[in-house]
Design an enzyme around this catalytic site. Structure first.
Site, PDB file in Angstrom:
ATOM      1  N   LYS A  14     -13.928   0.902  -8.668  1.00 50.85           N
ATOM      2  CA  LYS A  14     -14.221   2.104  -9.457  1.00 50.85           C
ATOM      3  C   LYS A  14     -14.349   1.769 -10.953  1.00 50.85           C
ATOM      4  CE  LYS A  14     -10.500   4.328  -8.102  1.00 50.85           C
ATOM      5  NZ  LYS A  14      -9.816   3.421  -7.176  1.00 50.85           N
ATOM      6  N   ARG A  89      -6.813  12.574  -7.396  1.00 53.71           N
ATOM      7  CA  ARG A  89      -6.206  11.787  -6.322  1.00 53.71           C
ATOM      8  C   ARG A  89      -5.387  12.646  -5.374  1.00 53.71           C
ATOM      9  NH1 ARG A  89      -6.310   6.633  -9.571  1.00 53.71           N
ATOM     10  NH2 ARG A  89      -5.732   4.918  -8.214  1.00 53.71           N
ATOM     11  N   ARG A 128      -6.937 -10.257  -9.300  1.00 49.54           N
ATOM     12  CA  ARG A 128      -6.933  -9.632 -10.630  1.00 49.54           C
ATOM     13  C   ARG A 128      -5.573  -9.842 -11.321  1.00 49.54           C
ATOM     14  NH1 ARG A 128      -8.404  -3.332 -11.407  1.00 49.54           N
ATOM     15  NH2 ARG A 128      -6.442  -3.006 -10.327  1.00 49.54           N
ATOM     16  N   ARG A 134      -0.979  -6.896 -14.621  1.00 51.27           N
ATOM     17  CA  ARG A 134      -0.543  -5.618 -14.050  1.00 51.27           C
ATOM     18  C   ARG A 134       0.472  -5.860 -12.949  1.00 51.27           C
ATOM     19  NH1 ARG A 134      -5.592  -1.625 -13.020  1.00 51.27           N
ATOM     20  NH2 ARG A 134      -4.070  -0.817 -11.515  1.00 51.27           N
ATOM     21  N   ARG A 146       0.194   1.266  -2.272  1.00 54.64           N
ATOM     22  CA  ARG A 146      -0.896   2.023  -2.913  1.00 54.64           C
ATOM     23  C   ARG A 146      -1.958   2.397  -1.873  1.00 54.64           C
ATOM     24  NH1 ARG A 146      -2.376  -2.066  -7.595  1.00 54.64           N
ATOM     25  NH2 ARG A 146      -4.050  -0.612  -8.078  1.00 54.64           N
TER      26      ARG A 146
HETATM   27  P1  B4P Z   1     -11.387  -1.988  -9.604  1.00 55.97           P
HETATM   28  O1  B4P Z   1     -11.618  -1.639  -8.176  1.00 55.97           O
HETATM   29  O2  B4P Z   1     -12.479  -1.718 -10.550  1.00 55.97           O
HETATM   30  O3  B4P Z   1     -10.022  -1.257  -9.958  1.00 55.97           O
HETATM   31  P2  B4P Z   1      -9.819   0.330  -9.796  1.00 55.97           P
HETATM   32  O4  B4P Z   1     -10.093   0.769  -8.384  1.00 55.97           O
HETATM   33  O5  B4P Z   1     -10.599   1.021 -10.857  1.00 55.97           O
HETATM   34  O6  B4P Z   1      -8.361   0.499 -10.211  1.00 55.97           O
HETATM   35  P3  B4P Z   1      -7.077   0.977  -9.428  1.00 55.97           P
HETATM   36  O7  B4P Z   1      -7.378   2.048  -8.435  1.00 55.97           O
HETATM   37  O8  B4P Z   1      -6.418  -0.267  -8.962  1.00 55.97           O
HETATM   38  O9  B4P Z   1      -6.167   1.538 -10.527  1.00 55.97           O
HETATM   39  P4  B4P Z   1      -6.105   2.855 -11.414  1.00 55.97           P
HETATM   40  O10 B4P Z   1      -6.166   2.327 -12.779  1.00 55.97           O
HETATM   41  O11 B4P Z   1      -7.084   3.935 -11.055  1.00 55.97           O
HETATM   42  O12 B4P Z   1     -11.072  -3.520  -9.694  1.00 55.97           O
HETATM   43  C1  B4P Z   1     -10.302  -4.233  -8.760  1.00 55.97           C
HETATM   44  C2  B4P Z   1     -10.648  -5.694  -8.775  1.00 55.97           C
HETATM   45  O13 B4P Z   1     -11.741  -5.917  -7.903  1.00 55.97           O
HETATM   46  C3  B4P Z   1     -11.068  -6.267 -10.130  1.00 55.97           C
HETATM   47  O14 B4P Z   1     -10.467  -7.514 -10.324  1.00 55.97           O
HETATM   48  C4  B4P Z   1     -12.573  -6.415 -10.022  1.00 55.97           C
HETATM   49  O15 B4P Z   1     -13.083  -7.493 -10.792  1.00 55.97           O
HETATM   50  C5  B4P Z   1     -12.760  -6.690  -8.550  1.00 55.97           C
HETATM   51  N1  B4P Z   1     -14.041  -6.226  -8.043  1.00 55.97           N
HETATM   52  C6  B4P Z   1     -14.645  -5.057  -8.347  1.00 55.97           C
HETATM   53  N2  B4P Z   1     -15.815  -4.957  -7.685  1.00 55.97           N
HETATM   54  C7  B4P Z   1     -15.929  -6.103  -6.910  1.00 55.97           C
HETATM   55  C8  B4P Z   1     -16.918  -6.594  -5.994  1.00 55.97           C
HETATM   56  N3  B4P Z   1     -18.027  -5.906  -5.727  1.00 55.97           N
HETATM   57  N4  B4P Z   1     -16.690  -7.781  -5.385  1.00 55.97           N
HETATM   58  C9  B4P Z   1     -15.565  -8.491  -5.655  1.00 55.97           C
HETATM   59  N5  B4P Z   1     -14.602  -8.092  -6.531  1.00 55.97           N
HETATM   60  C10 B4P Z   1     -14.786  -6.908  -7.153  1.00 55.97           C
HETATM   61  O16 B4P Z   1      -4.646   3.420 -11.020  1.00 55.97           O
HETATM   62  C11 B4P Z   1      -3.473   2.668 -11.210  1.00 55.97           C
HETATM   63  C12 B4P Z   1      -2.229   3.534 -10.944  1.00 55.97           C
HETATM   64  O17 B4P Z   1      -2.197   4.624 -11.924  1.00 55.97           O
HETATM   65  C13 B4P Z   1      -2.162   4.258  -9.602  1.00 55.97           C
HETATM   66  O18 B4P Z   1      -1.627   3.434  -8.574  1.00 55.97           O
HETATM   67  C14 B4P Z   1      -1.231   5.460  -9.960  1.00 55.97           C
HETATM   68  O19 B4P Z   1       0.125   5.063  -9.977  1.00 55.97           O
HETATM   69  C15 B4P Z   1      -1.653   5.819 -11.362  1.00 55.97           C
HETATM   70  N6  B4P Z   1      -2.685   6.868 -11.383  1.00 55.97           N
HETATM   71  C16 B4P Z   1      -3.977   6.723 -11.827  1.00 55.97           C
HETATM   72  N7  B4P Z   1      -4.654   7.880 -11.684  1.00 55.97           N
HETATM   73  C17 B4P Z   1      -3.800   8.774 -11.124  1.00 55.97           C
HETATM   74  C18 B4P Z   1      -3.930  10.133 -10.687  1.00 55.97           C
HETATM   75  N8  B4P Z   1      -5.104  10.796 -10.793  1.00 55.97           N
HETATM   76  N9  B4P Z   1      -2.842  10.752 -10.152  1.00 55.97           N
HETATM   77  C19 B4P Z   1      -1.673  10.118 -10.041  1.00 55.97           C
HETATM   78  N10 B4P Z   1      -1.480   8.814 -10.406  1.00 55.97           N
HETATM   79  C20 B4P Z   1      -2.528   8.149 -10.944  1.00 55.97           C
END
Ligand code: B4P
Length: 193
Positions: A14, A89, A128, A134, A146
């Protein structure tokens, strides 16, 4: 106005894809995860509270998350639209978002979900962790927690928007550009619909 929800399990890409989508569609990117990490970095009371949940792989309570999101939207009224990344979420978060948009005669244009299997996610997040610092990425049992939270509490949000014919799913496995192409195709189609 264009209001997109970028949806999918943790580590589905995302944040990665939002960066590219912002450039193409000229929207404001709001990531609740990034907002929390910024509060944590600034050691604010909100950040300290959020950290206690994030470190366990749990969701931050709705009232805290919704309040923070609304504030960010209200601070940026003059934009072409928003990419909501990692929000909503939970169903109460989705209802709060719908109500907030409706108060301005707006609605969600489209929810686009990235579909990635659990083992690929665990691999990506552990990888990552080597550079992100993190703590929620560094421990496999926290990552799996998660993923369980996503399945039990978050996945139904896609159903909420499916009822309004707004949900689209794309394969999130493949190169970053390849996945971006799939997302852009679906978004372009929903913009003309
Ligand atoms: P991403 O996949 O981009 O990470 P993300 O989903 O955006 O983040 P995540 O869900 O983990 O955390 P968030 O900050 O929202 O990247 C993951 C990895 O994959 C990277 O290293 C990237 O390079 C790699 N990658 C991406 N695309 C790829 C591909 N095509 N091929 C190979 N590798 C690839 O949330 C973190 C925490 O915050 C949650 O657990 C929760 O505690 C809290 N939180 C956030 N929003 C909340 C909400 N609305 N309500 C309640 N709690 C919340």
């Amino acid at each position: 106005m264009i209001n997109l929800i970028l949806f999918g399990p943790p580590g589905s890409g995302k944040g990665t894809q939002a960066t590219n989508l912002v450039e193409k569609y000229n929207l404001l990117h709001i990531s609740t995860g990034d907002l929390f990490r910024s509060e944590i970095g600034n050691k604010t009371p909100l950040g300290l509270e959020a950290k206690s949940y994030m470190d366990k792989g749990a969701l931050v309570p709705d009232e805290v998350t919704i309040g923070m999101l609304k504030k960010k939207v209200q601070e940026n009224p003059d934009v072409k639209g928003y990419i909501f990344d990692g929000f909503p979420r939970t169903i109460p978060q989705a209802e709060a978002l719908d109500a907030m948009l409706m108060a301005n005669s707006q609605e969600i244009t489209s929810l686009v979900a990235l579909d990635v299997d659990d083992e690929e996610i665990v691999k990506r997040l552990l990888n990552r962790a080597k550079t992100s610092g993190r703590s929620d990425d560094a421990d496999e049992s926290i990552i799996r927690n998660r993923l369980s939270v996503y399945k039990e509490t978050t996945a139904i949000v896609a159903g909420h928007y499916e009822k309004k014919d707004k949900t689209h799913t794309v394969n999130g496995v493949g190169g970053i550009d390849e996945v971006f192409g799939r997302l852009a195709e679906v978004i372009d189609r929903s913009l003309v619909a």
